[in-house]
Write a protein that holds these residues in place. Sequence first.
Motif, mmCIF file in Angstrom:
data_model
loop_
_atom_site.group_PDB
_atom_site.id
_atom_site.type_symbol
_atom_site.label_atom_id
_atom_site.label_comp_id
_atom_site.label_asym_id
_atom_site.label_seq_id
_atom_site.Cartn_x
_atom_site.Cartn_y
_atom_site.Cartn_z
ATOM 1 N N TYR A 20 -5.366 1.674 6.650
ATOM 2 C CA TYR A 20 -5.600 3.522 6.869
ATOM 3 C C TYR A 20 -4.913 4.655 6.681
ATOM 4 N N TRP A 60 -15.063 -4.275 1.795
ATOM 5 C CA TRP A 60 -13.784 -4.246 1.965
ATOM 6 C C TRP A 60 -13.713 -6.073 1.666
ATOM 7 N N ASN A 98 -7.157 8.058 3.325
ATOM 8 C CA ASN A 98 -7.668 7.106 2.119
ATOM 9 C C ASN A 98 -7.500 5.957 2.672
ATOM 10 N N ASN A 99 -8.510 4.840 2.266
ATOM 11 C CA ASN A 99 -8.030 3.301 2.567
ATOM 12 C C ASN A 99 -8.271 2.119 1.911
ATOM 13 N N CYS A 100 -7.085 2.042 1.719
ATOM 14 C CA CYS A 100 -6.130 0.317 1.521
ATOM 15 C C CYS A 100 -6.470 -1.026 1.686
ATOM 16 N N LYS A 149 -6.955 1.580 -3.565
ATOM 17 C CA LYS A 149 -7.163 2.428 -2.493
ATOM 18 C C LYS A 149 -8.268 3.591 -2.654
ATOM 19 N N PHE A 201 0.783 3.830 5.807
ATOM 20 C CA PHE A 201 -0.481 3.266 5.818
ATOM 21 C C PHE A 201 -0.153 1.870 6.707
ATOM 22 N N CYS A 211 0.551 -0.847 0.217
ATOM 23 C CA CYS A 211 -0.049 -0.148 -0.114
ATOM 24 C C CYS A 211 0.887 0.994 0.209
ATOM 25 N N LEU A 229 -12.531 -2.870 -2.331
ATOM 26 C CA LEU A 229 -12.971 -2.074 -1.525
ATOM 27 C C LEU A 229 -14.112 -0.645 -2.021
ATOM 28 N N HIS A 248 -15.248 -0.265 9.863
ATOM 29 C CA HIS A 248 -14.684 0.944 9.997
ATOM 30 C C HIS A 248 -15.182 2.676 10.166
ATOM 31 N N LEU A 286 -7.348 -4.571 5.109
ATOM 32 C CA LEU A 286 -7.824 -3.335 5.543
ATOM 33 C C LEU A 286 -6.785 -2.268 6.029
#
Length: 312
Positions: free
Chosen positions: A236, A295, A242-244, A285, A218, A214, A263, A310, A234
């Motif tokens: 963050y 996710w 941003n999430n990944c 992402k 992250f 990622c 995602l 989340h 998952l």
Amino acid sequence: MSGISPIRTTPIRPRPAGRWVLAALAALTLAATPAATAAAAAAAPDDPVTLAIAHRSPFSCGKTFYANNWSGGHNPSGSIDWQSYNGDAINGENVRATAAGTATFDDEGATSYGKWVQIVHSDGTRTRYAHLATMVRAPGQTMSVSRGTVIGTVGSTGGSSAPHLHYEQRTASGVVDTSPTVDGVTVFLGQKKAVTSTNGCGGSSNPYTPAEVCGSGFSVIDSAALGTVGRTYLLYNAGNGNNCVVTLKLTNLGTPTAVSAFLEPQGASRTTDSGNFSYYAGPVKRSAPGTCVKWGGSVGSTSYTSPFEHCG
């Protein structure tokens, strides 16, 4: 939104380039003179990125425990107390080497570490495992270990008030890393994170970690096992919201097989990365600050899909 294009010419994933790659290219460019070549060779052993060891959790595949990096009063500062998680008691659990090296066994009785093991790794760095109930060798003995080798069991010997595993990552000179990373999860000073072990999963270890895939910033906030064939993660990034998501294979490593990661921020479309890959799918992402996300991923026919969660 950012992620991998669904159109790819090759499924083989190269390891993300680090500082050592740039240094190598620079060395080739400067190699016209013997002096430049000698200087590059002399500098290489001191490069901490080149010598970095990737550590797995000190527990068996699929086991989840809290990694607690106390912010005050913990000696030494930056060491991890591994503790029970969500009803899964840690007492008596097998303790495994987080990376290969030479293990030395010791027993300080009722003081300090109690029964403990130090492993010196190939780059000179060290890990320590303390308050063990049992050890696989007698004090004073040494043995070569691979990542995943059982070295003892969790207990409460020495200066311990309750069963837990005291764990340290140290430099070659003995300095404690105050932000150790295991299974791709960095536990900064003052943090407590649930970490799920991939140590020995599938009989082989994926050379990549979720945080490596990622990228910088992250941290793993959740994961789910895909049987024994993989795990989806998952992550963050608190700096940009941003999430990944990335799915790591644990079997058929190096051989392209079906893998996916997806995602979906609540109220928005889903982004998926899927195909025949050698080590992982992703990174996927999406920006989702303050938004619930769904996710998951798959390896072969084994898949996981989370609920919307989340949301913070």
